[in-house]
Design a protein around this motif. Structure first.
Motif, PDB file in Angstrom:
ATOM      1  N   ASP A   1      45.691  34.962  16.593  1.00 13.85           N
ATOM      2  CA  ASP A   1      46.947  34.868  15.838  1.00 13.85           C
ATOM      3  C   ASP A   1      47.760  33.660  16.280  1.00 13.85           C
ATOM      4  O   ASP A   1      48.278  32.892  15.460  1.00 13.85           O
ATOM      5  CB  ASP A   1      47.788  36.135  16.038  1.00 13.85           C
ATOM      6  CG  ASP A   1      47.323  37.277  15.149  1.00 13.85           C
ATOM      7  OD1 ASP A   1      46.477  37.017  14.268  1.00 13.85           O
ATOM      8  OD2 ASP A   1      47.787  38.402  15.340  1.00 13.85           O
ATOM      9  N   ARG A   2      47.856  33.486  17.601  1.00 10.38           N
ATOM     10  CA  ARG A   2      48.665  32.378  18.123  1.00 10.38           C
ATOM     11  C   ARG A   2      48.038  31.027  17.780  1.00 10.38           C
ATOM     12  O   ARG A   2      48.732  30.072  17.429  1.00 10.38           O
ATOM     13  CB  ARG A   2      48.845  32.518  19.635  1.00 10.38           C
ATOM     14  CG  ARG A   2      49.763  33.666  20.037  1.00 10.38           C
ATOM     15  CD  ARG A   2      50.193  33.550  21.490  1.00 10.38           C
ATOM     16  NE  ARG A   2      49.075  33.691  22.408  1.00 10.38           N
ATOM     17  CZ  ARG A   2      48.629  34.856  22.882  1.00 10.38           C
ATOM     18  NH1 ARG A   2      49.224  35.983  22.516  1.00 10.38           N
ATOM     19  NH2 ARG A   2      47.599  34.909  23.719  1.00 10.38           N
ATOM     20  N   ASN A   3      46.712  30.961  17.872  1.00 11.33           N
ATOM     21  CA  ASN A   3      46.029  29.700  17.536  1.00 11.33           C
ATOM     22  C   ASN A   3      46.181  29.355  16.058  1.00 11.33           C
ATOM     23  O   ASN A   3      46.378  28.192  15.691  1.00 11.33           O
ATOM     24  CB  ASN A   3      44.542  29.787  17.903  1.00 11.33           C
ATOM     25  CG  ASN A   3      44.313  29.732  19.400  1.00 11.33           C
ATOM     26  OD1 ASN A   3      45.194  29.334  20.169  1.00 11.33           O
ATOM     27  ND2 ASN A   3      43.145  30.155  19.843  1.00 11.33           N
ATOM     28  N   ASN A   4      46.078  30.375  15.204  1.00  6.75           N
ATOM     29  CA  ASN A   4      46.234  30.165  13.764  1.00  6.75           C
ATOM     30  C   ASN A   4      47.649  29.693  13.450  1.00  6.75           C
ATOM     31  O   ASN A   4      47.863  28.764  12.659  1.00  6.75           O
ATOM     32  CB  ASN A   4      45.918  31.452  13.014  1.00  6.75           C
ATOM     33  CG  ASN A   4      45.809  31.231  11.510  1.00  6.75           C
ATOM     34  OD1 ASN A   4      45.063  30.393  11.042  1.00  6.75           O
ATOM     35  ND2 ASN A   4      46.583  32.004  10.750  1.00  6.75           N
ATOM     36  N   TRP A   5      48.636  30.315  14.112  1.00  8.73           N
ATOM     37  CA  TRP A   5      50.036  29.928  13.932  1.00  8.73           C
ATOM     38  C   TRP A   5      50.253  28.470  14.367  1.00  8.73           C
ATOM     39  O   TRP A   5      50.884  27.681  13.660  1.00  8.73           O
ATOM     40  CB  TRP A   5      50.926  30.874  14.759  1.00  8.73           C
ATOM     41  CG  TRP A   5      52.394  30.582  14.680  1.00  8.73           C
ATOM     42  CD1 TRP A   5      53.276  31.051  13.762  1.00  8.73           C
ATOM     43  CD2 TRP A   5      53.146  29.741  15.581  1.00  8.73           C
ATOM     44  NE1 TRP A   5      54.536  30.557  14.008  1.00  8.73           N
ATOM     45  CE2 TRP A   5      54.485  29.758  15.127  1.00  8.73           C
ATOM     46  CE3 TRP A   5      52.824  29.004  16.704  1.00  8.73           C
ATOM     47  CZ2 TRP A   5      55.505  29.051  15.769  1.00  8.73           C
ATOM     48  CZ3 TRP A   5      53.832  28.295  17.350  1.00  8.73           C
ATOM     49  CH2 TRP A   5      55.150  28.312  16.888  1.00  8.73           C
ATOM     50  N   ALA A   6      49.708  28.126  15.524  1.00  8.88           N
ATOM     51  CA  ALA A   6      49.873  26.770  16.057  1.00  8.88           C
ATOM     52  C   ALA A   6      49.221  25.738  15.134  1.00  8.88           C
ATOM     53  O   ALA A   6      49.790  24.672  14.863  1.00  8.88           O
ATOM     54  CB  ALA A   6      49.279  26.680  17.457  1.00  8.88           C
ATOM     55  N   GLU A   7      48.040  26.068  14.646  1.00 14.08           N
ATOM     56  CA  GLU A   7      47.328  25.138  13.758  1.00 14.08           C
ATOM     57  C   GLU A   7      48.116  24.909  12.468  1.00 14.08           C
ATOM     58  O   GLU A   7      48.266  23.759  12.007  1.00 14.08           O
ATOM     59  CB  GLU A   7      45.950  25.718  13.445  1.00 14.08           C
ATOM     60  CG  GLU A   7      45.123  24.894  12.470  1.00 14.08           C
ATOM     61  CD  GLU A   7      44.000  25.717  11.886  1.00 14.08           C
ATOM     62  OE1 GLU A   7      44.076  26.052  10.701  1.00 14.08           O
ATOM     63  OE2 GLU A   7      43.060  26.049  12.636  1.00 14.08           O
ATOM     64  N   LEU A   8      48.647  25.997  11.909  1.00 10.94           N
ATOM     65  CA  LEU A   8      49.430  25.870  10.678  1.00 10.94           C
ATOM     66  C   LEU A   8      50.700  25.058  10.911  1.00 10.94           C
ATOM     67  O   LEU A   8      51.078  24.220  10.080  1.00 10.94           O
ATOM     68  CB  LEU A   8      49.777  27.260  10.135  1.00 10.94           C
ATOM     69  CG  LEU A   8      48.655  27.976   9.381  1.00 10.94           C
ATOM     70  CD1 LEU A   8      49.024  29.429   9.111  1.00 10.94           C
ATOM     71  CD2 LEU A   8      48.362  27.259   8.062  1.00 10.94           C
ATOM     72  N   GLN A   9      51.363  25.282  12.038  1.00 11.30           N
ATOM     73  CA  GLN A   9      52.581  24.526  12.321  1.00 11.30           C
ATOM     74  C   GLN A   9      52.279  23.034  12.460  1.00 11.30           C
ATOM     75  O   GLN A   9      53.035  22.192  11.974  1.00 11.30           O
ATOM     76  CB  GLN A   9      53.248  25.053  13.602  1.00 11.30           C
ATOM     77  CG  GLN A   9      53.924  26.403  13.458  1.00 11.30           C
ATOM     78  CD  GLN A   9      55.224  26.329  12.670  1.00 11.30           C
ATOM     79  OE1 GLN A   9      55.493  25.359  11.966  1.00 11.30           O
ATOM     80  NE2 GLN A   9      56.037  27.370  12.770  1.00 11.30           N
ATOM     81  N   SER A  10      51.187  22.710  13.120  1.00 11.19           N
ATOM     82  CA  SER A  10      50.810  21.293  13.250  1.00 11.19           C
ATOM     83  C   SER A  10      50.512  20.682  11.881  1.00 11.19           C
ATOM     84  O   SER A  10      50.899  19.535  11.598  1.00 11.19           O
ATOM     85  CB  SER A  10      49.585  21.151  14.160  1.00 11.19           C
ATOM     86  OG  SER A  10      49.908  21.453  15.495  1.00 11.19           O
ATOM     87  N   ASN A  11      49.832  21.443  11.024  1.00 12.59           N
ATOM     88  CA  ASN A  11      49.533  20.962   9.674  1.00 12.59           C
ATOM     89  C   ASN A  11      50.811  20.728   8.876  1.00 12.59           C
ATOM     90  O   ASN A  11      50.956  19.717   8.186  1.00 12.59           O
ATOM     91  CB  ASN A  11      48.657  21.980   8.939  1.00 12.59           C
ATOM     92  CG  ASN A  11      47.242  22.046   9.504  1.00 12.59           C
ATOM     93  OD1 ASN A  11      46.754  21.084  10.081  1.00 12.59           O
ATOM     94  ND2 ASN A  11      46.593  23.180   9.341  1.00 12.59           N
ATOM     95  N   LEU A  12      51.737  21.681   8.975  1.00  9.85           N
ATOM     96  CA  LEU A  12      53.002  21.544   8.250  1.00  9.85           C
ATOM     97  C   LEU A  12      53.787  20.334   8.741  1.00  9.85           C
ATOM     98  O   LEU A  12      54.375  19.590   7.949  1.00  9.85           O
ATOM     99  CB  LEU A  12      53.837  22.821   8.402  1.00  9.85           C
ATOM    100  CG  LEU A  12      53.272  24.075   7.717  1.00  9.85           C
ATOM    101  CD1 LEU A  12      54.035  25.319   8.136  1.00  9.85           C
ATOM    102  CD2 LEU A  12      53.307  23.921   6.199  1.00  9.85           C
ATOM    103  N   CYS A  13      53.771  20.124  10.058  1.00 10.69           N
ATOM    104  CA  CYS A  13      54.475  18.961  10.617  1.00 10.69           C
ATOM    105  C   CYS A  13      53.891  17.655  10.090  1.00 10.69           C
ATOM    106  O   CYS A  13      54.625  16.693   9.828  1.00 10.69           O
ATOM    107  CB  CYS A  13      54.403  18.982  12.147  1.00 10.69           C
ATOM    108  SG  CYS A  13      55.604  20.083  12.927  1.00 10.69           S
TER     109      CYS A  13
END
Length: 872
Positions: free
Chosen positions: A570-582
């Motif tokens: 969950d945390r890795n998926n969240w981090a990956e999505l945040q990096s993509n959004l940035c």
């Protein structure tokens, strides 16, 4: 300590038993190191012990001697050398004894331990008789297991020990290895071990390769081994040929003509995939070498010099023989192969691409018949091979020929995006990406662009791996058909992609909504979205604002999910999505610039929330900081209203010495703040400069951050002008101290040389900012006490021939700045030294870029205007 019992328990399926044994072994290694090492070596040497326990003992021994992390490796080495000579000799004796074991697995692990000890002892002048002991073991013709293990030990040792340490014994080592590698060797295991040892020793037998007779014998043995009936031996022989071509290209002309052309073509046709793979790798290596040689030749031609090395054009000569074989190998795909698994087909595609780079237009006449004959084959493998061939040759032929080729073929290629085979569609999407990258002129707005975009958007609905390649094609299309394609206007009102912009971003946003990132498809869609936005024309900016709002909504929704993140996935998926959004936020803000101000409050609130939520996610934190830096550049002075809220996070980033990437980004943001706020930055500089000085003094901070910090002093000084006087003495002392760092005479430490150059670039940029800041405020006299040090620094750079062009340009520009600030007096007297004139002439030479020559001419004019300065 009963090593056998503990090791047995450490392999137990019962968790509690296994954990207790592992803890006992760790305690023994920590608290009773001498006994731990001697016990393990005795267990490994015991023929009575079970082989898996002997192997485990050897691995435990090796792991107590080697480590990947440099500091831990040094600790292990110190711990070993601190042992008594008696204890070390006991361990080494048992290790060498194990080499003669009748159990090959025990011998192999003993060879690994031998190399681990050798890596510590040989550079320190210890174990001087190791090589002679191993050579004696190899010479025992009645014990093939011992010969195999001793050869493995030689090979592993050659792999981990600096070649200079073993150079004195290279003849003896090479003789023993070559004897074992000969076709007359009756044991294939010994021959294999010898060939692998030869592979690891090739670099330090350079002197042997210089001697024709010895070189001939080595090449004969290796070439004969390629014809062995044993597959592993054949593979090892071809691996040697690959490495020999890398190291000794200039010595290979005779052998290519006499044997290697034929042997490698036979090797590529070998039914055993591992043999074919290495034979293909041989030609990839030839191409790599000849690409480098062509670049070297072009550079020499530019300076009207002879190249240091000559290309024998092996690839061009062999083209008619090897290209058809490579194309046939493209059709050997395994339908069930993992997409990341390297196989003969993928290797052939890579080799064909390299071959195209070397031979250019000549590849087309061979490739086109293969493509045309197979692109509509009933066999999906042949269709896939045709498309792979087409995509592979995109980088090489002249653009005019390539444009004609792509224009004719594009309709047929687009049709194959609907092929029943997923593999063919995947290769088609990749080939379209290559076309967009290397033949964008063939994709005309009138005919091809619309159908291509429609086809790629359709492919976004397909399997994840096809989506990934379709996104890559869209990225290449944006880069070559977007605003960068306009030669007349850096910010054109429209481009040929503008009519399709809304459609492209809409479809990409749908892909980014996928619940997972299989085959990196979701991340690729975000990357394509960012690229499409970054290269869009002015008439698309209203749509960019809409996308930015949608991305913010997604980011805000992710913020709300933080309390619900439980597992690592969950945390890795969240981090990956945040990096993509940035990444999309950054592209949108850069494109909108001050036009993003209406949603500035919402954007900064979201980014500050992200920074708060990302304390344990360094990569996300870095992305968030980069996004804030982009907002600073876009809003300029208007960013000050957010600075009070952001400043604590910025200072924390500067003080995060263990995460040097984040610290580097933070230093860059300090520069952004100063450039954007100008004189108003003086309200915040005391806090920031204290943090920067702490960074310079930190033993934990990676040294590569320090050049950025020094450069940042220049940004601050240029922004706040006379207000920098409060920090001037400290900053100048730091710069003077940093300028004393130099390379050791005759050093070959290239990392250190690069660091020293980077450090000097940072120093030069700092001096430029400081001089310019005070000069523009008519307060240059404040700097007079520091001019001797500043000019002395430029002199140090001028005397170093290994400087970069950037450093050359900056230091010559600094000379011009100083001349402008002090047109007469003692400072100008120092600038009239002969080396100054010569240095500026170096900058004006034709070998430098236009910017460097322009700066040098400006500096020359500044010196000409100075009172009493001679004309240069």
């Amino acid at each position: 300590m009963n090593a056998g019992e503990l090791l047995t328990h450490s392999l137990s399926p019962d968790h509690a038993t296994r954990q207790a044994a592992e803890q006992a072994l760790e305690a023994a290694a920590r608290d009773s190191y001498p006994m731990y090492m001697t016990s393990l070596s005795s267990e490994m040497a015991s023929e009575a012990a079970l082989v898996h326990i002997r192997t485990a003992s050897g691995l435990a021994l090796k792991n107590a001697l080697v480590a990947r992390e440099a500091r831990r490796a040094q600790d292990y080495a110190d711990r070993w050398t601190a042992l008594s000579a008696e204890a070390r000799d006991q361990v080494k004796s048992k290790v060498l004894m194990t080499l003669s074991s009748s159990e090959p697995r025990a011998g192999t692990v003993a060879a690994q331990v031998t190399a681990a000890i050798a890596a510590i002892e040989l550079p320190r002048g210890m174990w001087p008789d190791l090589v002679s002991q191993l050579l004696a073991a190899i010479g025992d013709l009645h014990n093939p297991c011992q010969r195999q293990a001793a050869l493995q030990a030689i090979g592993f040792t050659c792999e981990v020990v600096d070649p200079a340490v073993l150079a004195a014994q290279s003849n003896e080592i090479l003789t023993a290895v070559i004897q074992g590698a000969r076709k007359e060797e009756t044991s294939p295991e010994v021959q294999l071990a010898a060939l692998r040892a030869l592979l690891n020793s090739l670099e330090f037998v350079r002197l042997n390769f210089e001697r024709e007779g010895e070189r001939n014998f080595i090449m004969q043995v290796v070439c004969e081994a390629t014809q062995s009936p044993h597959v592993a031996v054949k593979v090892a022989a071809f691996e040697n040929l690959v490495r020999i071509m890398q190291l000794y290209y200039d010595k290979m002309r005779f052998y290519m003509e006499q044997a290697l052309f034929g042997l490698t073509v036979l090797g590529m046709r070998d039914p055993e995939p591992h043999v074919a793979l290495q034979a293909v790798e041989f030609w990839s290596t030839v191409c790599d070498e000849e690409i480098e040689l062509s670049l070297e030749a072009a550079e020499a031609l530019e300076f009207n010099e002879e190249p240091a090395h000559v290309s024998y054009h092996f690839a061009q000569i062999a083209l008619p023989e090897i290209a058809p074989v490579l194309m046939e190998l493209l059709a050997l795909q395994d339908e069930d192969t993992d997409e990341d698994e390297w196989d003969t087909s993928k290797a052939a595609g890579t080799c064909l691409g390299l071959l195209a780079q070397v031979v250019g237009d000549h590849i087309v006449a061979l490739a086109v018949p293969f493509i045309e004959g197979n692109v509509k084959s009933p066999d999906w493998r042949r269709r896939d091979a045709a498309l792979m061939c087409f995509g592979s040759i995109m980088d090489g032929p002249e653009s005019k020929l390539l444009t004609t080729l792509v224009t004719q073929a594009l309709p047929t290629v687009l049709e194959t995006l609907h092929d029943p085979s997923p593999a063919v569609k995947d290769t088609t999407a990749w080939t379209l990406g290559r076309m967009c990258e290397f033949a964008p002129d063939a994709i005309t707005p009138e005919l091809q662009l619309g159908p291509l975009i429609q086809a790629l958007l359709g492919a976004l609905q397909d399997e994840p791996r096809i989506v990934t390649h379709a996104c890559w094609a869209l990225i290449n299309l944006a880069e070559h058909k977007g605003i960068l394609s306009s030669l007349d206007d850096p910010d054109p009102p429209t481009t040929s992609l503008s009519p399709y912009f809304e459609m492209i971003v809409t479809q990409l946003m749908l892909v980014t909504d996928r619940p997972n990132n299989e085959s990196n498809s979701r991340t690729s869609a975000y990357e394509a979205l960012a690229s499409t936005i970054a290269h869009c024309a002015t008439d698309c900016l209203a749509h960019v604002s809409t996308v930015l709002v949608h991305i913010l909504e997604r980011q805000e929704a992710l913020h709300a999910m933080v309390p619900q993140l439980i597992g690592l996935d969950d945390r890795n998926n969240w981090a990956e999505l945040q990096s993509n959004l940035c990444s999309v936020l950054i592209a949108a803000v850069r494109r909108l610039q001050h036009g993003m101000a209406p949603i500035g409050d919402r954007l900064m609130t979201s980014l500050l929330t992200l920074i708060q939520n990302s304390a344990k996610q360094p990569t996300v934190l870095e992305d968030a900081f980069v996004a804030v830096g982009t907002v600073i550049v876009a809003l300029e002075a208007d960013f000050e209203k957010y600075l009070e809220a952001f400043l604590p996070f910025l200072v924390e980033g500067l003080r995060n010495h263990e995460e040097h990437q984040l610290c580097t980004i933070s230093v860059g943001i300090v520069g952004d703040v100063c450039r954007s706020l100008g004189e108003n930055a003086s309200r915040y500089t005391e806090t920031l400069i204290l943090a920067l000085l702490e960074d310079l003094q930190s033993p934990l901070l990676h040294r590569n951050v320090k050049p950025h910090i020094l450069s940042c002093f220049g940004d601050i000084a240029l922004a706040i002008g006379p207000a920098f006087e409060a920090y001037l003495s400290t900053a100048m002392a730091v710069l003077q101290q940093a300028s004393m760092v130099q390379n050791a005479p005759d050093s070959t430490d290239y990392e250190m040389m690069e660091y020293v150059n980077d450090l000097r670039e940072g120093i030069a940029e700092a001096y430029v900012g400081i001089v310019s800041g005070f000069r523009s405020a008519d307060k240059a006299d404040v700097l007079l006490p520091y001019m001797d040090y500043t000019i002395a620094f430029i002199g140090i750079v001028a005397s170093d021939m290994d400087r970069s062009e950037t450093l050359l340009r900056n230091t010559i520009g600094l000379l011009g700045d100083i001349a402008s600030a002090y047109p007469s007096g003692p400072v100008m007297a120092k600038l009239q030294q002969p080396w100054v004139m010569e240095y500026i002439k170096v900058g004006r030479s034709r070998g430098n870029g236009p910017e460097t020559r322009k700066t040098s001419n400006w500096a020359r004019e500044m010196l000409k205007k100075a009172v009493g300065a001679p004309v240069l």
